[in-house]
Design a protein around this motif. Sequence first.
Motif, PDB file in Angstrom:
ATOM      1  N   LYS A 167      36.736 -76.848 -47.006  1.00 29.25           N
ATOM      2  CA  LYS A 167      35.693 -75.842 -47.442  1.00 29.25           C
ATOM      3  C   LYS A 167      36.835 -74.434 -48.247  1.00 29.25           C
ATOM      4  O   LYS A 167      36.517 -74.439 -49.106  1.00 29.25           O
ATOM      5  CB  LYS A 167      35.042 -75.232 -46.510  1.00 29.25           C
ATOM      6  CG  LYS A 167      33.989 -74.136 -46.979  1.00 29.25           C
ATOM      7  CD  LYS A 167      33.382 -73.511 -45.784  1.00 29.25           C
ATOM      8  CE  LYS A 167      32.111 -72.426 -46.337  1.00 29.25           C
ATOM      9  NZ  LYS A 167      31.338 -72.003 -45.324  1.00 29.25           N
ATOM     10  N   LEU A 168      37.984 -74.370 -47.541  1.00 26.53           N
ATOM     11  CA  LEU A 168      38.847 -73.389 -47.817  1.00 26.53           C
ATOM     12  C   LEU A 168      39.778 -73.934 -49.217  1.00 26.53           C
ATOM     13  O   LEU A 168      39.918 -73.005 -50.001  1.00 26.53           O
ATOM     14  CB  LEU A 168      39.819 -72.849 -46.774  1.00 26.53           C
ATOM     15  CG  LEU A 168      40.927 -71.730 -46.960  1.00 26.53           C
ATOM     16  CD1 LEU A 168      39.828 -70.713 -47.410  1.00 26.53           C
ATOM     17  CD2 LEU A 168      41.495 -71.337 -45.645  1.00 26.53           C
ATOM     18  N   ARG A 169      39.885 -75.200 -49.300  1.00 29.31           N
ATOM     19  CA  ARG A 169      40.489 -75.887 -50.370  1.00 29.31           C
ATOM     20  C   ARG A 169      39.728 -75.441 -51.945  1.00 29.31           C
ATOM     21  O   ARG A 169      40.345 -75.010 -52.764  1.00 29.31           O
ATOM     22  CB  ARG A 169      40.806 -77.210 -50.165  1.00 29.31           C
ATOM     23  CG  ARG A 169      42.108 -77.339 -49.487  1.00 29.31           C
ATOM     24  CD  ARG A 169      42.642 -78.922 -50.002  1.00 29.31           C
ATOM     25  NE  ARG A 169      41.653 -79.904 -49.689  1.00 29.31           N
ATOM     26  CZ  ARG A 169      41.380 -80.406 -48.656  1.00 29.31           C
ATOM     27  NH1 ARG A 169      42.038 -80.273 -47.446  1.00 29.31           N
ATOM     28  NH2 ARG A 169      40.423 -81.392 -48.480  1.00 29.31           N
ATOM     29  N   VAL A 170      38.611 -75.545 -51.492  1.00 29.74           N
ATOM     30  CA  VAL A 170      37.423 -75.317 -52.660  1.00 29.74           C
ATOM     31  C   VAL A 170      37.452 -73.869 -53.095  1.00 29.74           C
ATOM     32  O   VAL A 170      37.508 -73.703 -54.456  1.00 29.74           O
ATOM     33  CB  VAL A 170      36.213 -75.874 -52.332  1.00 29.74           C
ATOM     34  CG1 VAL A 170      35.143 -75.508 -53.665  1.00 29.74           C
ATOM     35  CG2 VAL A 170      36.057 -77.297 -52.214  1.00 29.74           C
ATOM     36  N   ALA A 171      37.662 -73.073 -52.206  1.00 33.61           N
ATOM     37  CA  ALA A 171      37.468 -71.704 -52.408  1.00 33.61           C
ATOM     38  C   ALA A 171      38.909 -71.279 -53.052  1.00 33.61           C
ATOM     39  O   ALA A 171      38.852 -70.327 -54.204  1.00 33.61           O
ATOM     40  CB  ALA A 171      37.219 -70.769 -51.175  1.00 33.61           C
TER      41      ALA A 171
END
Length: 346
Positions: A167-171
Amino acid sequence: MAEIEFKKVTKAFGSNKVIEDLDLTIQDGKFTVLVGASGCGKTTLLRMIAGIGPATSGQVLMDGKDITDLDPAKRDIAMVFQNYAIYPTMSVKENIEFGLKNRKVPKEEREKLIKEYAEVVGLSAYLDRKPGTLSGGQRQRIALARAMVKRPKVFLMDEPLSNLDAKLRVAMRTELIEMHNRMQTTFIYVTHDQVEAMAMADVIVLMDKGKIMQEASPEVIYRDPNNVYTAQFIGTPPMNVIALDDDKVGFRPEKIVLADRKLDNMPFAREGVVLTREMLGSETQYKVQMGADTIMVKTPNDSYKYEDKVVMNVAAEDLYFFDAAGERIRRGDVSNYDEYVRRVGG
């Protein structure tokens, strides 16, 4: 901003040539992503630009100036690594400031730069905190801010998001795109993740075993691949490629129309049996057994179930042809292109 050019560059470790006679121009101000499987040579290229892994032969140029053997400290570049490389005993502010102090930047200018770039990466409220009290994404932002305050001509990034959760990678991906749009500086980004490459790049350089398989925009590299390697590396699921006598034919999973019969004006029509069904929301992904081949299908049609018999239909304009060596055959390359389409129809 800067243009980077590799001229006949070779990199060898003993007798093992990782890269040989490579020519590549990385455009000024673009977000260029070097992508490929582990060991393909992408990080080796990045290290040559940084000056921490010099070329064995050939030249590396920045804006026409030979930097092949230039000391890393004299190159106007900044590098961000996947492990952040930040100092745990220093505050966020001290980490960002560290390189500026080493370069003897006056305090007033340091304060101005820290304030500006802490705001860019969303760390203004955390400047007095220690990195250990922050999340992985916030620690990665420290590394980005520390690179940005140098105002380099080139940003080098070596898989900087690989240690973050999905999730953080996408953000963070979105944040890096926004940063590049604001700064318009040359970004060179290394990843093994084709989704990252497609999402972020202005230009993708796809590598395999030290060679450039294709260099193009995400749109071109997806819709007009030069070879089977590119066609199957880029895309989720990858392109289906099956034998066509001595050649090969390929088609994207989302271009398959599932039906109970052969559809008109679709030269490719093959029967198969549904092996798996994955509901992905707006699309459903099927794995279909077609003789000895397993075909991936991505479609809005969610009506088929396990062991259903289906017919997979593909339009002529959605077929890709490759020769026995895996190189693309395009209309115009051969005089009998329509014969390839007819052969698909059996």
